[in-house]
Write a protein that holds these residues in place. Structure first.
Motif, PDB file in Angstrom:
ATOM      1  N   ASN A  62      -3.991   4.097  -3.432  1.00 52.49           N
ATOM      2  CA  ASN A  62      -4.822   3.004  -2.611  1.00 52.49           C
ATOM      3  C   ASN A  62      -3.581   2.445  -2.068  1.00 52.49           C
ATOM      4  O   ASN A  62      -3.840   1.441  -1.544  1.00 52.49           O
ATOM      5  CB  ASN A  62      -5.514   2.028  -3.608  1.00 52.49           C
ATOM      6  CG  ASN A  62      -6.915   2.614  -3.921  1.00 52.49           C
ATOM      7  OD1 ASN A  62      -7.236   3.729  -3.255  1.00 52.49           O
ATOM      8  ND2 ASN A  62      -7.259   2.363  -4.992  1.00 52.49           N
ATOM      9  N   ARG A  67      -1.417   3.369   3.309  1.00 53.24           N
ATOM     10  CA  ARG A  67      -1.877   3.171   4.724  1.00 53.24           C
ATOM     11  C   ARG A  67      -2.024   4.077   5.738  1.00 53.24           C
ATOM     12  O   ARG A  67      -0.753   4.875   5.721  1.00 53.24           O
ATOM     13  CB  ARG A  67      -1.603   1.912   4.882  1.00 53.24           C
ATOM     14  CG  ARG A  67      -1.898   0.611   3.824  1.00 53.24           C
ATOM     15  CD  ARG A  67      -1.824  -0.713   4.658  1.00 53.24           C
ATOM     16  NE  ARG A  67      -2.468  -1.671   3.690  1.00 53.24           N
ATOM     17  CZ  ARG A  67      -1.409  -2.610   3.384  1.00 53.24           C
ATOM     18  NH1 ARG A  67      -0.309  -2.754   3.573  1.00 53.24           N
ATOM     19  NH2 ARG A  67      -2.043  -3.537   2.282  1.00 53.24           N
ATOM     20  N   GLU A  79       1.692   5.186   7.779  1.00 55.37           N
ATOM     21  CA  GLU A  79       2.839   5.001   6.903  1.00 55.37           C
ATOM     22  C   GLU A  79       3.363   6.255   6.797  1.00 55.37           C
ATOM     23  O   GLU A  79       2.804   7.319   6.545  1.00 55.37           O
ATOM     24  CB  GLU A  79       2.317   4.368   5.511  1.00 55.37           C
ATOM     25  CG  GLU A  79       3.497   3.956   4.464  1.00 55.37           C
ATOM     26  CD  GLU A  79       3.141   3.624   3.190  1.00 55.37           C
ATOM     27  OE1 GLU A  79       3.902   3.454   2.185  1.00 55.37           O
ATOM     28  OE2 GLU A  79       1.902   3.597   3.119  1.00 55.37           O
TER      29      GLU A  79
END
Length: 78
Positions: free
Chosen positions: A2, A5, A8
């Protein structure tokens, strides 16, 4: 998992599928999975790879290199 993003740039310890004893640190991009926008994927070598918990993915080259050296440093000891 998690922590990554979309957009990235990350570094992946990538094993060559044609030579199992060969691995490299490769730059990849975190993207939305092309068939499921609820999942993330890695865009690496002009292909999408599902991002899984088993992947060796790092935010910095130095972090990837540290683990790479631990795993693949075959120094000969006398």
């Amino acid at each position: 998992m998690n922590n990554f993003r979309v957009g990235e740039e990350v570094y992946v310890i990538y094993r060559n599928p044609h030579a199992v004893n060969v691995a490299n640190i490769e730059k990849a991009e975190v993207v939305e999975h092309p068939h499921n926008n609820q999942e993330l994927a890695l865009f690496l070598h002009d292909a999408y790879h599902p991002l899984t918990e088993d992947d060796a993915v790092f935010s910095s080259f130095e972090d990837a290199e540290e683990l790479y050296n631990q795993l693949f440093d075959y120094e000969t000891y006398d």
